[in-house]
Design a protein around this motif. Structure first.
Motif, mmCIF file in Angstrom:
data_model
loop_
_atom_site.group_PDB
_atom_site.id
_atom_site.type_symbol
_atom_site.label_atom_id
_atom_site.label_comp_id
_atom_site.label_asym_id
_atom_site.label_seq_id
_atom_site.Cartn_x
_atom_site.Cartn_y
_atom_site.Cartn_z
ATOM 1 N N ARG A 39 31.548 -20.572 -0.642
ATOM 2 C CA ARG A 39 31.628 -21.521 -1.752
ATOM 3 C C ARG A 39 31.012 -20.916 -3.013
ATOM 4 O O ARG A 39 30.277 -19.933 -2.942
ATOM 5 N N ARG A 40 31.274 -21.530 -4.144
ATOM 6 C CA ARG A 40 30.700 -21.057 -5.407
ATOM 7 C C ARG A 40 29.185 -21.201 -5.376
ATOM 8 O O ARG A 40 28.666 -22.254 -5.034
ATOM 9 N N GLY A 41 28.490 -20.116 -5.717
ATOM 10 C CA GLY A 41 27.029 -20.147 -5.747
ATOM 11 C C GLY A 41 26.374 -20.051 -4.386
ATOM 12 O O GLY A 41 25.151 -20.117 -4.273
ATOM 13 N N GLU A 42 27.169 -19.880 -3.314
ATOM 14 C CA GLU A 42 26.615 -19.842 -1.959
ATOM 15 C C GLU A 42 26.306 -18.405 -1.533
ATOM 16 O O GLU A 42 27.008 -17.463 -1.895
ATOM 17 N N LYS A 43 25.226 -18.252 -0.765
ATOM 18 C CA LYS A 43 24.852 -16.949 -0.207
ATOM 19 C C LYS A 43 25.188 -16.970 1.287
ATOM 20 O O LYS A 43 24.576 -17.710 2.047
ATOM 21 N N GLU A 213 20.723 -15.681 -7.730
ATOM 22 C CA GLU A 213 20.378 -17.075 -8.049
ATOM 23 C C GLU A 213 20.378 -17.317 -9.548
ATOM 24 O O GLU A 213 20.868 -18.334 -10.025
ATOM 25 N N LYS A 214 19.823 -16.368 -10.286
ATOM 26 C CA LYS A 214 19.738 -16.490 -11.754
ATOM 27 C C LYS A 214 21.130 -16.600 -12.378
ATOM 28 O O LYS A 214 21.349 -17.355 -13.313
ATOM 29 N N ARG A 215 22.071 -15.849 -11.847
ATOM 30 C CA ARG A 215 23.425 -15.829 -12.418
ATOM 31 C C ARG A 215 24.392 -16.782 -11.718
ATOM 32 O O ARG A 215 25.569 -16.810 -12.038
ATOM 33 N N ASN A 216 23.899 -17.516 -10.728
ATOM 34 C CA ASN A 216 24.721 -18.457 -9.961
ATOM 35 C C ASN A 216 25.973 -17.787 -9.392
ATOM 36 O O ASN A 216 27.077 -18.317 -9.439
ATOM 37 N N MET A 217 25.783 -16.581 -8.852
ATOM 38 C CA MET A 217 26.884 -15.849 -8.231
ATOM 39 C C MET A 217 26.986 -16.244 -6.761
ATOM 40 O O MET A 217 26.010 -16.700 -6.167
ATOM 41 N N SER A 218 28.144 -16.032 -6.191
ATOM 42 C CA SER A 218 28.292 -16.141 -4.739
ATOM 43 C C SER A 218 27.945 -14.779 -4.163
ATOM 44 O O SER A 218 28.186 -13.748 -4.797
ATOM 45 N N LEU A 219 27.373 -14.779 -2.955
ATOM 46 C CA LEU A 219 26.960 -13.522 -2.335
ATOM 47 C C LEU A 219 27.432 -13.464 -0.889
ATOM 48 O O LEU A 219 27.312 -14.435 -0.147
ATOM 49 N N ILE A 220 27.998 -12.315 -0.506
ATOM 50 C CA ILE A 220 28.232 -12.026 0.917
ATOM 51 C C ILE A 220 27.261 -10.917 1.277
ATOM 52 O O ILE A 220 27.305 -9.827 0.709
ATOM 53 N N VAL A 228 16.683 -10.695 8.077
ATOM 54 C CA VAL A 228 17.134 -10.549 6.683
ATOM 55 C C VAL A 228 18.050 -11.708 6.310
ATOM 56 O O VAL A 228 17.918 -12.309 5.245
ATOM 57 N N ALA A 229 18.975 -12.046 7.203
ATOM 58 C CA ALA A 229 19.903 -13.153 6.939
ATOM 59 C C ALA A 229 19.151 -14.473 6.773
ATOM 60 O O ALA A 229 19.488 -15.293 5.916
ATOM 61 N N ARG A 230 18.123 -14.671 7.577
ATOM 62 C CA ARG A 230 17.334 -15.912 7.500
ATOM 63 C C ARG A 230 16.666 -16.054 6.130
ATOM 64 O O ARG A 230 16.600 -17.144 5.571
ATOM 65 N N GLU A 231 16.172 -14.930 5.600
ATOM 66 C CA GLU A 231 15.473 -14.944 4.309
ATOM 67 C C GLU A 231 16.412 -15.127 3.130
ATOM 68 O O GLU A 231 16.058 -15.750 2.141
ATOM 69 N N LEU A 232 17.623 -14.559 3.222
ATOM 70 C CA LEU A 232 18.458 -14.421 2.021
ATOM 71 C C LEU A 232 19.703 -15.293 1.953
ATOM 72 O O LEU A 232 20.369 -15.303 0.931
ATOM 73 N N THR A 233 20.055 -16.003 3.028
ATOM 74 C CA THR A 233 21.350 -16.690 3.010
ATOM 75 C C THR A 233 21.253 -18.199 3.215
ATOM 76 O O THR A 233 20.290 -18.705 3.773
ATOM 77 N N ASP A 234 22.309 -18.881 2.764
ATOM 78 C CA ASP A 234 22.435 -20.334 2.978
ATOM 79 C C ASP A 234 23.163 -20.616 4.287
ATOM 80 O O ASP A 234 22.911 -21.616 4.954
ATOM 81 N N SER A 235 24.108 -19.722 4.638
ATOM 82 C CA SER A 235 24.855 -19.889 5.888
ATOM 83 C C SER A 235 25.076 -18.530 6.529
ATOM 84 O O SER A 235 25.035 -17.500 5.848
ATOM 85 N N ILE A 236 25.280 -18.539 7.839
ATOM 86 C CA ILE A 236 25.436 -17.283 8.582
ATOM 87 C C ILE A 236 26.704 -17.324 9.431
ATOM 88 O O ILE A 236 27.000 -18.332 10.072
ATOM 89 N N ASN A 237 27.433 -16.208 9.406
ATOM 90 C CA ASN A 237 28.576 -16.010 10.289
ATOM 91 C C ASN A 237 28.220 -14.868 11.231
ATOM 92 O O ASN A 237 27.971 -13.747 10.779
ATOM 93 N N VAL A 238 28.164 -15.148 12.519
ATOM 94 C CA VAL A 238 27.825 -14.117 13.504
ATOM 95 C C VAL A 238 29.130 -13.483 13.982
ATOM 96 O O VAL A 238 30.021 -14.181 14.483
ATOM 97 N N MET A 239 29.236 -12.164 13.809
ATOM 98 C CA MET A 239 30.459 -11.450 14.185
ATOM 99 C C MET A 239 30.255 -10.649 15.455
ATOM 100 O O MET A 239 29.207 -10.028 15.637
ATOM 101 N N TYR A 240 31.264 -10.687 16.307
ATOM 102 C CA TYR A 240 31.258 -9.819 17.482
ATOM 103 C C TYR A 240 32.667 -9.281 17.711
ATOM 104 O O TYR A 240 33.615 -10.056 17.871
ATOM 105 N N ALA A 241 32.800 -7.971 17.695
ATOM 106 C CA ALA A 241 34.075 -7.301 18.029
ATOM 107 C C ALA A 241 35.275 -7.898 17.300
ATOM 108 O O ALA A 241 36.296 -8.204 17.907
ATOM 109 N N GLY A 242 35.129 -8.055 15.975
ATOM 110 C CA GLY A 242 36.257 -8.494 15.159
ATOM 111 C C GLY A 242 36.514 -9.981 15.133
ATOM 112 O O GLY A 242 37.547 -10.434 14.633
#
Length: 329
Positions: A39-43, A213-220, A228-242
């Motif tokens: 989403r817009r502005g989401e990490k 955050e300052k620029r209200n950018m979306s981040l992947i 690291v994901a816990r500190e920096l993101t709003d949501s997490i997608n766990v990937m395994y083998a594609g």
């Protein structure tokens, strides 16, 4: 797993993306129906072990995998409602130069050793939509402002330096500065601290977080570290083998871990309280030339049944925007 954000006007939406690399023996079927929403502005974090398809997923967004090396038999990548896979090279170049930026995990590889930092950053500004039409002095001011924004002192002096004169942490900050020099809507960071020691890595992550955050950018944010994901993101997608095997808001994922693979990742995280060596997950990712017909995690999963080994599990709604691809949830 895009349904959890429907109606939120996502900036990026990947739907059932399959990507196969052409290899000597046939096709290496790396991505097997990836779904991802930003989403817009989401990490957003993409977490998983090496070789699970994280980098391939984000490279497909920018179309920077050499064309003759892969095929996409199925799937769509919508950026602001338009399918990137249907765009011309000219349209894609416009998105790369003015809307989406990417930071790579190895800063030394991203910087040309024979040009000064200033020359390389000026080139980025010159070819961007915001830099066109500006005088050379105005373009230089954009560069110096970006260097200052990543907390590097004496920007004028750094402007004249060659990459070899900078430390690893400084190089990575310069890469971040290049990515934020012109206004972007989406930033992709591919394990930006991996090549650095832990203290510098933390500083780079904080810098990146503050600027996004300052620029209200979306981040992947691509990372193999749940911490690291816990500190920096709003949501997490766990990937395994594609496959994205679990997707949730960050707080919910840590409170309510559901997929056996995610549980294994959690158990492998070292704890400050000690308690000996953590268990980890037995085995390794499958051979993409001959992937398992059912769930790709089944060969490593203690809960696997015949159904798991024979049929790919559907993505199930576990409530509150929490999605899991597992027969046993």
């Amino acid at each position: 797993m895009h349904e959890q954000h429907e109606g939120d006007n996502p900036i990026l939406e990947i739907k059932n993306l399959k990507l196969w690399y052409k290899v000597y023996k046939g096709y290496s079927k790396v991505l097997d129906g990836v779904n991802l929403t930003v989403r817009r502005g989401e990490k957003v974090g993409i977490v998983g072990e090496a070789g699970c398809g994280k980098t391939t997923t984000v490279k497909s967004i920018l179309g920077i995998i050499p064309e003759k090396r892969y095929v996409i038999p199925e799937g769509q990548i919508f950026y602001k409602g338009r399918d990137i896979l249907e765009m011309s090279e000219r349209e894609l170049n416009g998105i790369r130069s003015g809307e989406i930026s990417m930071i790579y995990q190895e800063p030394a590889a991203a910087l040309n050793p024979v040009f000064t930092i200033g020359q390389q950053m000026m080139d980025v500004v010159r070819y961007s939509s915001q830099g066109k039409g500006k005088t050379k002095q105005e373009q230089k001011e954009m560069v110096l402002r970006a260097i200052n924004e990543v907390f590097i002192p004496d920007a004028e002096r750094i402007f004249a330096f060659y990459p070899s004169q900078l430390s690893g942490g400084m190089k990575q900050r310069i890469c971040i500065a290049m990515a934020i020099m012109t206004q972007r809507d989406l930033m992709i960071a591919d394990e930006p601290g991996t090549a650095l020691d832990v203290t510098i890595q933390d500083q780079v992550h904080r810098t990146l977080n503050e600027l996004v955050e300052k620029r209200n950018m979306s981040l992947i944010m691509i990372t193999h570290s749940l911490g690291v994901a816990r500190e920096l993101t709003d949501s997490i997608n766990v990937m395994y083998a594609g496959n994205v095997v679990e997707s949730a808001q960050t707080k919910d994922l840590f409170k309510r871990t559901l997929h056996p693979y995610t549980i294994g990742l959690m158990e492998a995280v070292p704890r400050l309280t000690g308690g000996g060596i953590q268990s980890g997950i037995y085995g390794s990712i499958p051979d993409y030339l001959y992937p398992p017909p059912g769930c790709r995690f089944a060969p490593r999963c203690q809960r696997a049944t015949d159904e798991c080994r024979e049929q790919k599990p559907p993505v199930r709604d576990a409530g509150d925007g929490h999605w899991v691809a597992c027969w046993h949830i």
